[in-house]
Design an enzyme around this catalytic site. Structure first.
Site, PDB file in Angstrom:
ATOM      1  N   HIS A  70      40.535  34.197  42.494  1.00  0.00           N
ATOM      2  CA  HIS A  70      41.927  34.666  42.408  1.00  0.00           C
ATOM      3  C   HIS A  70      42.523  34.419  41.027  1.00  0.00           C
ATOM      4  CE1 HIS A  70      42.386  35.999  46.524  1.00  0.00           C
ATOM      5  NE2 HIS A  70      41.804  34.889  46.936  1.00  0.00           N
ATOM      6  N   ASP A 208      34.930  41.574  41.143  1.00  0.00           N
ATOM      7  CA  ASP A 208      33.894  42.011  42.068  1.00  0.00           C
ATOM      8  C   ASP A 208      33.106  43.192  41.501  1.00  0.00           C
ATOM      9  OD1 ASP A 208      34.903  40.095  43.736  1.00  0.00           O
ATOM     10  OD2 ASP A 208      35.766  41.491  45.189  1.00  0.00           O
TER      11      ASP A 208
END
Length: 422
Positions: A70, A208
């Site tokens: 995050h 990602d």
């Protein structure tokens, strides 16, 4: 140095809803399956779905994030590596401006979409991911036409292992080659992120997609998400007598659609109040002073503390790995979990149980990986303790009345690539 700010997750926790719509990977084994056999099955599946031979087969992997969670929406640092588990896209171009998308892992037949009619929409099922990639490419002015695509995957969905990014990057890689676009891996990752942000409607960062597109075998990827500067860092735990276990909790908590967006917004509020472009610009040594400025907003304060300290943890892990001190990263992993649990508030009972039980059973460190609210955790364990740690976690889940977890060792694998079909 800093106060702990310990809290348990609150009622606004949510699962990231989008990946559950992606084709469910079968996750057949810890290696992701025999690649030659999977390519042959993908070609046969394409033939059955579309009635012709594919022009090629492209693979893109899921990922484990070792540290740096995050941070990417704040321009921060991360350190993922690719899994052997991949999404395969067998594909061919077609001249009529249609996408015909079929998945071996999703019920129903092929989904047919006109390229000219593609419009962003939240949700939309698994086909929104490859359709979003085509949309993003065309929006960027790239000469992408229609395609027939057949998808199969061994990346477990809902496990925090980036099944959605694997699907996006496999599709982007196929379209790149089919239409001779000549795009770099970094550009493909950005287009895949654009698909997920702008078409599917998930406010994810770039980590990602970069992991799926750019990782290399035997290495983790040190990634600066601000400018996409990256380099491979050797990560061979076996050489140090260790294993990195992935524990898929096989749960995903659906507790509201806004949690990730809320956390992103809180980070942006913190940056504005601190007068910086993004939280990446808050130096670790200046964190206490920054937190004092946010004393009247405890939620933003916690989010800021997580991002700044997590960036620091990435730097610590890289320094340790490059010094050959792989065992010493364990406590840094555990500290990262505490921050994700208490400051970013994206953990859950199952993830916390994995971390607590693994560490008590002999792990050197453990943390959740991925978006949170379910999904997976990782544990760095000595070879001699691996079976005991896995057994302890499985027994703890049974005692808590949780579904049995899926546990497998993770080894860094290759990023996106075209596979031979003969």
């Amino acid at each position: 140095m800093n106060e702990s700010g310990a809290r348990r997750p609150t009622a606004d926790r949510t699962a990231r809803s989008a990946p559950s719509a992606a084709p469910p990977g079968d996750g057949a084994d810890e290696t992701g399956g025999d690649e030659r056999a999977r390519v042959a099955a993908g070609v046969a599946g394409f033939r059955a779905a579309h009635g012709t031979e594919p022009a090629g087969v492209w693979a893109a992997p899921g990922r484990v994030n070792l540290i740096g969670e995050h941070t990417d929406t704040s321009g921060g640092l991360a350190m993922p590596f690719a899994l052997p588990h991949t999404t395969l896209a067998a594909a061919s171009a077609r001249p009529d401006g249609m996408l015909r998308l079929h998945s071996a892992n999703a019920p129903g037949g092929a989904v047919e979409l006109a390229l000219d009619a593609l419009r962003p929409a939240a949700g939309g099922g698994w086909a929104a991911y490859p359709a979003g990639v085509a949309w993003a490419m065309r929006e960027a002015g790239l000469p992408v036409g229609g395609a027939d695509v057949h998808v199969t995957s061994t990346v477990p969905t809902g496990a925090g292992l980036s099944s959605s990014a694997a699907l996006e990057v496999a599709t982007a890689s196929a379209l790149n080659d089919l239409y001779g676009l000549g795009l770099t891996a970094e550009r493909l990752a950005r287009l895949a992120q654009r698909a997920e942000n702008g078409f599917v409607g998930v406010p994810c960062g770039i980590m990602d997609q970069m992991a799926s597109a750019c990782c290399t075998t035997g290495h983790a990827l040190y990634l600066d998400t601000r400018d996409l500067a990256h380099r491979a860092v050797p990560f061979d735990v076996a050489a140090h007598g260790l294993r990195l276990l992935v524990v898929d909790t096989r749960v995903q908590h659906e507790l509201g659609d806004g949690a990730y967006a809320n956390r992103h917004a809180a980070c942006e509020r913190g940056a504005r109040r601190l007068g910086v472009p993004a939280l990446r610009d808050v130096a670790y040594g200046e964190l206490d002073a920054a937190l004092e400025k946010l004393a009247d907003d405890p939620v933003v304060r916690r989010r800021v503390r997580h991002v700044v300290t997590e960036n620091r943890r990435v730097e610590e892990v890289i320094a340790l790995l490059e010094a050959g001190e792989t065992r010493a990263i364990g406590p840094v992993l555990t500290a990262g979990h505490a921050s994700l649990r208490d400051d970013f508030e994206v953990s859950c009972a199952e993830l916390d149980l994995v971390v607590e039980t693994a560490n008590a059973a002999g792990a050197l460190g453990a943390r959740m990986t991925g978006g949170g609210f379910g999904g997976s955790a990782i544990a760095l364990v000595p070879d001699a303790a691996a079976d005991a740690v896995a057994a302890a976690v499985t027994e703890a889940f049974a005692a808590a009345g949780f579904r049995a977890p899926r546990i497998f060792p993770a080894t860094p694998a290759a990023g996106a690539r075209r596979l031979p079909t003969d």
